[in-house]
Design a protein around this motif. Structure first.
Motif, PDB file in Angstrom:
ATOM      1  N   VAL A 242       0.929  -1.356  -0.097  1.00 25.57           N
ATOM      2  CA  VAL A 242       0.001  -0.014   0.075  1.00 25.57           C
ATOM      3  C   VAL A 242       0.917   1.358   0.025  1.00 25.57           C
ATOM      4  O   VAL A 242       0.326   2.310  -0.499  1.00 25.57           O
ATOM      5  CB  VAL A 242      -0.851  -0.061   1.393  1.00 25.57           C
ATOM      6  CG1 VAL A 242      -1.825   1.119   1.228  1.00 25.57           C
ATOM      7  CG2 VAL A 242      -1.637  -1.253   0.914  1.00 25.57           C
ATOM      8  N   ASN A 243       2.083   1.266   0.080  1.00 22.90           N
ATOM      9  CA  ASN A 243       2.925   2.215   0.503  1.00 22.90           C
ATOM     10  C   ASN A 243       2.511   3.249   1.240  1.00 22.90           C
ATOM     11  O   ASN A 243       2.679   4.516   1.213  1.00 22.90           O
ATOM     12  CB  ASN A 243       3.306   2.933  -0.932  1.00 22.90           C
ATOM     13  CG  ASN A 243       4.499   1.892  -2.052  1.00 22.90           C
ATOM     14  OD1 ASN A 243       3.916   1.224  -2.562  1.00 22.90           O
ATOM     15  ND2 ASN A 243       5.581   2.146  -1.558  1.00 22.90           N
ATOM     16  N   GLY A 244       1.949   2.865   2.476  1.00 25.50           N
ATOM     17  CA  GLY A 244       1.531   3.777   3.574  1.00 25.50           C
ATOM     18  C   GLY A 244       0.237   4.416   3.192  1.00 25.50           C
ATOM     19  O   GLY A 244       0.236   5.794   3.434  1.00 25.50           O
ATOM     20  N   ASN A 245      -0.409   4.457   1.807  1.00 22.83           N
ATOM     21  CA  ASN A 245      -1.266   5.468   1.581  1.00 22.83           C
ATOM     22  C   ASN A 245      -2.786   5.480   2.177  1.00 22.83           C
ATOM     23  O   ASN A 245      -3.662   6.133   1.671  1.00 22.83           O
ATOM     24  CB  ASN A 245      -1.525   5.229   0.016  1.00 22.83           C
ATOM     25  CG  ASN A 245      -2.167   6.464  -0.756  1.00 22.83           C
ATOM     26  OD1 ASN A 245      -1.581   7.574  -0.491  1.00 22.83           O
ATOM     27  ND2 ASN A 245      -3.004   6.434  -1.680  1.00 22.83           N
ATOM     28  N   TYR A 246      -2.788   4.653   3.147  1.00 22.03           N
ATOM     29  CA  TYR A 246      -4.221   4.492   3.686  1.00 22.03           C
ATOM     30  C   TYR A 246      -4.412   4.851   5.164  1.00 22.03           C
ATOM     31  O   TYR A 246      -3.280   4.787   5.862  1.00 22.03           O
ATOM     32  CB  TYR A 246      -4.778   3.166   3.735  1.00 22.03           C
ATOM     33  CG  TYR A 246      -5.354   2.649   2.313  1.00 22.03           C
ATOM     34  CD1 TYR A 246      -6.052   3.551   1.501  1.00 22.03           C
ATOM     35  CD2 TYR A 246      -5.405   1.482   2.002  1.00 22.03           C
ATOM     36  CE1 TYR A 246      -6.558   3.210   0.402  1.00 22.03           C
ATOM     37  CE2 TYR A 246      -6.025   0.960   0.721  1.00 22.03           C
ATOM     38  CZ  TYR A 246      -6.521   1.903  -0.078  1.00 22.03           C
ATOM     39  OH  TYR A 246      -7.163   1.382  -1.457  1.00 22.03           O
ATOM     40  N   ARG A 247      -5.537   5.274   5.577  1.00 24.23           N
ATOM     41  CA  ARG A 247      -5.870   5.436   6.797  1.00 24.23           C
ATOM     42  C   ARG A 247      -6.202   4.192   7.443  1.00 24.23           C
ATOM     43  O   ARG A 247      -6.311   3.327   6.587  1.00 24.23           O
ATOM     44  CB  ARG A 247      -6.788   6.534   7.409  1.00 24.23           C
ATOM     45  CG  ARG A 247      -6.568   8.057   6.895  1.00 24.23           C
ATOM     46  CD  ARG A 247      -7.737   8.818   7.365  1.00 24.23           C
ATOM     47  NE  ARG A 247      -9.063   8.594   6.657  1.00 24.23           N
ATOM     48  CZ  ARG A 247      -9.518   8.904   5.716  1.00 24.23           C
ATOM     49  NH1 ARG A 247      -8.626   9.794   4.761  1.00 24.23           N
ATOM     50  NH2 ARG A 247     -10.523   8.295   5.121  1.00 24.23           N
ATOM     51  N   PRO A 248      -6.000   3.939   8.750  1.00 22.37           N
ATOM     52  CA  PRO A 248      -6.385   2.466   9.313  1.00 22.37           C
ATOM     53  C   PRO A 248      -7.668   1.957   8.831  1.00 22.37           C
ATOM     54  O   PRO A 248      -7.713   0.747   8.545  1.00 22.37           O
ATOM     55  CB  PRO A 248      -6.205   2.752  10.851  1.00 22.37           C
ATOM     56  CG  PRO A 248      -5.410   4.011  11.045  1.00 22.37           C
ATOM     57  CD  PRO A 248      -5.537   4.823   9.882  1.00 22.37           C
ATOM     58  N   ASP A 249      -8.591   2.860   8.854  1.00 21.75           N
ATOM     59  CA  ASP A 249     -10.092   2.104   8.674  1.00 21.75           C
ATOM     60  C   ASP A 249      -9.954   1.672   6.865  1.00 21.75           C
ATOM     61  O   ASP A 249     -10.458   0.855   6.647  1.00 21.75           O
ATOM     62  CB  ASP A 249     -11.230   3.258   8.797  1.00 21.75           C
ATOM     63  CG  ASP A 249     -11.052   4.351   7.899  1.00 21.75           C
ATOM     64  OD1 ASP A 249      -9.857   5.060   7.881  1.00 21.75           O
ATOM     65  OD2 ASP A 249     -11.985   4.832   7.161  1.00 21.75           O
ATOM     66  N   GLN A 250      -9.361   2.190   6.080  1.00 26.41           N
ATOM     67  CA  GLN A 250      -9.211   2.120   4.871  1.00 26.41           C
ATOM     68  C   GLN A 250      -8.509   0.783   4.549  1.00 26.41           C
ATOM     69  O   GLN A 250      -8.917  -0.015   3.747  1.00 26.41           O
ATOM     70  CB  GLN A 250      -8.606   3.163   3.834  1.00 26.41           C
ATOM     71  CG  GLN A 250      -9.402   4.491   3.938  1.00 26.41           C
ATOM     72  CD  GLN A 250      -8.583   5.739   3.165  1.00 26.41           C
ATOM     73  OE1 GLN A 250      -7.675   5.978   3.596  1.00 26.41           O
ATOM     74  NE2 GLN A 250      -9.177   6.333   2.215  1.00 26.41           N
ATOM     75  N   ALA A 251      -7.420   0.814   5.042  1.00 27.26           N
ATOM     76  CA  ALA A 251      -6.416  -0.315   5.243  1.00 27.26           C
ATOM     77  C   ALA A 251      -7.231  -1.556   5.713  1.00 27.26           C
ATOM     78  O   ALA A 251      -7.106  -2.588   5.029  1.00 27.26           O
ATOM     79  CB  ALA A 251      -5.136  -0.216   6.072  1.00 27.26           C
ATOM     80  N   ILE A 252      -7.933  -1.547   6.875  1.00 23.86           N
ATOM     81  CA  ILE A 252      -8.620  -2.722   7.351  1.00 23.86           C
ATOM     82  C   ILE A 252      -9.750  -3.153   6.280  1.00 23.86           C
ATOM     83  O   ILE A 252      -9.915  -4.394   6.022  1.00 23.86           O
ATOM     84  CB  ILE A 252      -9.426  -2.258   8.871  1.00 23.86           C
ATOM     85  CG1 ILE A 252      -8.224  -1.939   9.706  1.00 23.86           C
ATOM     86  CG2 ILE A 252     -10.233  -3.358   9.126  1.00 23.86           C
ATOM     87  CD1 ILE A 252      -8.762  -1.309  11.064  1.00 23.86           C
ATOM     88  N   ARG A 253     -10.449  -2.184   5.672  1.00 24.73           N
ATOM     89  CA  ARG A 253     -11.411  -2.658   4.680  1.00 24.73           C
ATOM     90  C   ARG A 253     -10.723  -3.563   3.707  1.00 24.73           C
ATOM     91  O   ARG A 253     -11.149  -4.559   3.138  1.00 24.73           O
ATOM     92  CB  ARG A 253     -12.027  -1.465   4.120  1.00 24.73           C
ATOM     93  CG  ARG A 253     -13.308  -1.091   4.957  1.00 24.73           C
ATOM     94  CD  ARG A 253     -14.407  -0.397   3.990  1.00 24.73           C
ATOM     95  NE  ARG A 253     -13.674   0.856   3.575  1.00 24.73           N
ATOM     96  CZ  ARG A 253     -13.820   2.270   4.370  1.00 24.73           C
ATOM     97  NH1 ARG A 253     -14.233   2.175   5.410  1.00 24.73           N
ATOM     98  NH2 ARG A 253     -12.912   3.288   3.903  1.00 24.73           N
ATOM     99  N   THR A 254      -9.577  -3.090   2.945  1.00 23.41           N
ATOM    100  CA  THR A 254      -8.915  -3.670   1.803  1.00 23.41           C
ATOM    101  C   THR A 254      -8.185  -5.013   2.288  1.00 23.41           C
ATOM    102  O   THR A 254      -8.711  -6.020   1.751  1.00 23.41           O
ATOM    103  CB  THR A 254      -7.800  -2.486   1.550  1.00 23.41           C
ATOM    104  OG1 THR A 254      -8.336  -1.895   0.310  1.00 23.41           O
ATOM    105  CG2 THR A 254      -6.644  -3.434   0.691  1.00 23.41           C
ATOM    106  N   ALA A 255      -7.892  -4.914   3.576  1.00 20.47           N
ATOM    107  CA  ALA A 255      -7.320  -6.181   4.061  1.00 20.47           C
ATOM    108  C   ALA A 255      -8.285  -7.361   4.195  1.00 20.47           C
ATOM    109  O   ALA A 255      -7.997  -8.630   3.851  1.00 20.47           O
ATOM    110  CB  ALA A 255      -6.421  -5.929   5.285  1.00 20.47           C
ATOM    111  N   LYS A 256      -9.352  -6.686   4.856  1.00 19.43           N
ATOM    112  CA  LYS A 256     -10.547  -7.970   4.776  1.00 19.43           C
ATOM    113  C   LYS A 256     -10.951  -8.464   3.571  1.00 19.43           C
ATOM    114  O   LYS A 256     -11.343  -9.406   3.346  1.00 19.43           O
ATOM    115  CB  LYS A 256     -11.666  -7.412   5.703  1.00 19.43           C
ATOM    116  CG  LYS A 256     -11.478  -7.204   6.978  1.00 19.43           C
ATOM    117  CD  LYS A 256     -12.689  -6.459   7.916  1.00 19.43           C
ATOM    118  CE  LYS A 256     -12.310  -6.295   9.481  1.00 19.43           C
ATOM    119  NZ  LYS A 256     -12.258  -7.519  10.160  1.00 19.43           N
ATOM    120  N   ALA A 257     -11.328  -7.416   2.543  1.00 24.83           N
ATOM    121  CA  ALA A 257     -11.654  -7.642   1.350  1.00 24.83           C
ATOM    122  C   ALA A 257     -10.709  -8.769   0.317  1.00 24.83           C
ATOM    123  O   ALA A 257     -11.259  -9.631  -0.297  1.00 24.83           O
ATOM    124  CB  ALA A 257     -11.828  -6.295   0.237  1.00 24.83           C
TER     125      ALA A 257
END
Ligand SMILES: [Mg+2]
Length: 378
Positions: A195-210
């Motif tokens: 992700v190169n650090g481009n997300y806030r935690p809530d965005q990263a969590i959504r993507t990781a789960k998906a």
């Protein structure tokens, strides 16, 4: 034996127009780094690299280290990192100082290996690992009009069995890219996402789960490297292993990542973390908390060689005899003469296996004529 000359060499290579390399944060149009050439009074040449812009790395080496390094016994390499925090006092904990330390450290290890006739991984207490598993860093965001799956197909055709792709723009695009990559790589290949650090935690969590269903070996820098509380939050909510470390340096930062259980894999860059000496310390800190170690590599052929020597020396822990875990080593698939052109025998990852050089030192021969071609300070 003492060091008789020290020469920082800034290098740069401009990518052809319209062929910038993209991550979630944007496009890069230049590959740049700083080599360091040390030579001893016995005529042994050692090579190092600072993962930092040329003018800054060169000035840091010249201003802060030249006087101490000239006359230094290369065998005193282990004291460099400690000294760098005491002198220059208050500045040791800076990325540029530690990149400079990294360059000197790598060059000293190269000299020691060449002097005793042993490869560095043996000096580090080596393993029986003679090959590593290269993973293709690929599927960058691109300025070219080309199908997104094309670079992954090329990597698989070249024999890669593991790959890391860029994500981090939108949830929908992340899933599409991961599904595409997994489809080409097949069920068994290790697939990592960055992700190169481009997300806030809530965005990263959504993507990781998906993307969890696509069997992801790790999600890299899901949030910015400075956002340690964000790492904690992501770690608490997702089942995909988390990796970080390319932007960190020194044992103090890595200790925090490891002790606070913010990541599952640490990724020291040998030309930034403090060099081989500090990477070994970082690996032991990680081992004490059962965290994996896989080097980050976005370097010239010198930094790549250092990472290969380091990776060959990292012991399996816990014993993975029954749960095989390859020692994955990053291999950027983009065109970069600073990686391949400056070595007389470039590393060859084709076929999904990377030989660990058994020649003395870092195990490479630098083509100094080609180095001059890419010199950025003349
Ligand atoms: Mg990365």
């Amino acid at each position: 034996m003492e060091i008789a000359s020290i020469e920082p060499i800034p290098l740069s290579y401009s990518l052809p127009a319209g062929e910038g390399l993209g991550d979630a944060r944007g496009f890069g149009h230049e590959r740049a780094t700083t080599l360091l050439r040390l030579e001893t009074d016995t005529g042994v040449v050692g090579w190092g690299e600072a993962f930092a812009p040329g003018p800054i790395a060169s000035a840091t080496i010249e201003e802060l280290f030249r006087d101490d390094v000239l006359g230094m016994d290369p065998y005193a390499v282990e004291s460099l990192a400690e000294r760098s925090y005491a002198d220059p006092y208050h500045f040791g904990g800076s990325a540029f100082v530690q990149s400079a330390v990294s360059a000197i450290d790598l060059a000293c290890w190269d000299i020691i290996g060449k002097t005793v006739g042993k490869p560095v991984h043996t000096l580090l207490g080596g393993t029986e690992r003679t090959t590593l598993t290269p993973y293709a860093s690929t599927m960058y965001f691109t300025e070219k009009d080309r199908p997104i799956e094309e670079p992954m197909r090329e990597a698989v055709e070249a024999g890669f069995t593991a790959a890391k792709i860029k994500i981090g723009t939108t949830l929908e695009e992340d899933v599409e890219r991961v599904r595409t990559a997994r489809g080409i790589l097949g069920e068994d290949g290790h697939l990592m996402v960055d992700v190169n650090g481009n997300y806030r935690p809530d965005q990263a969590i959504r993507t990781a789960k998906a993307i969890e269903e696509y069997d992801i070996t790790w999600i890299e820098e899901p949030v910015p490297p400075e956002n340690l509380s964000g790492y904690r939050e992501v770690k608490q909510h997702v089942d995909v292993p988390i990796a970080a470390g390319e932007a960190h340096f020194g044992r103090f930062e890595f200790k925090r990542l490891v002790d606070d259980r913010l990541v599952d894999v640490v990724q020291p860059n040998l030309a930034r973390c403090g060099g081989l000496s500090e990477a070994r310390t970082i690996a032991k800190l990680a081992s004490a908390e059962n965290v994996g170690v896989r080097p980050h590599i976005w370097n010239s052929g010198v930094g790549l060689a250092a990472a290969v020597q380091f990776a060959a020396s990292v012991p399996d822990y816990p014993n993975t005899r029954n749960v095989p875990e390859p020692m994955l080593v990053e291999f950027d698939r983009s065109d970069n003469p600073l990686r391949d052109g400056i070595l007389e025998a470039p590393f060859d990852p084709t076929g999904g296996s990377l030989d660990v050089p058994q020649e003395p030192g870092l195990g490479i021969t630098v083509d100094e004529d080609t180095v001059e071609t890419y010199r950025a300070d003349d």
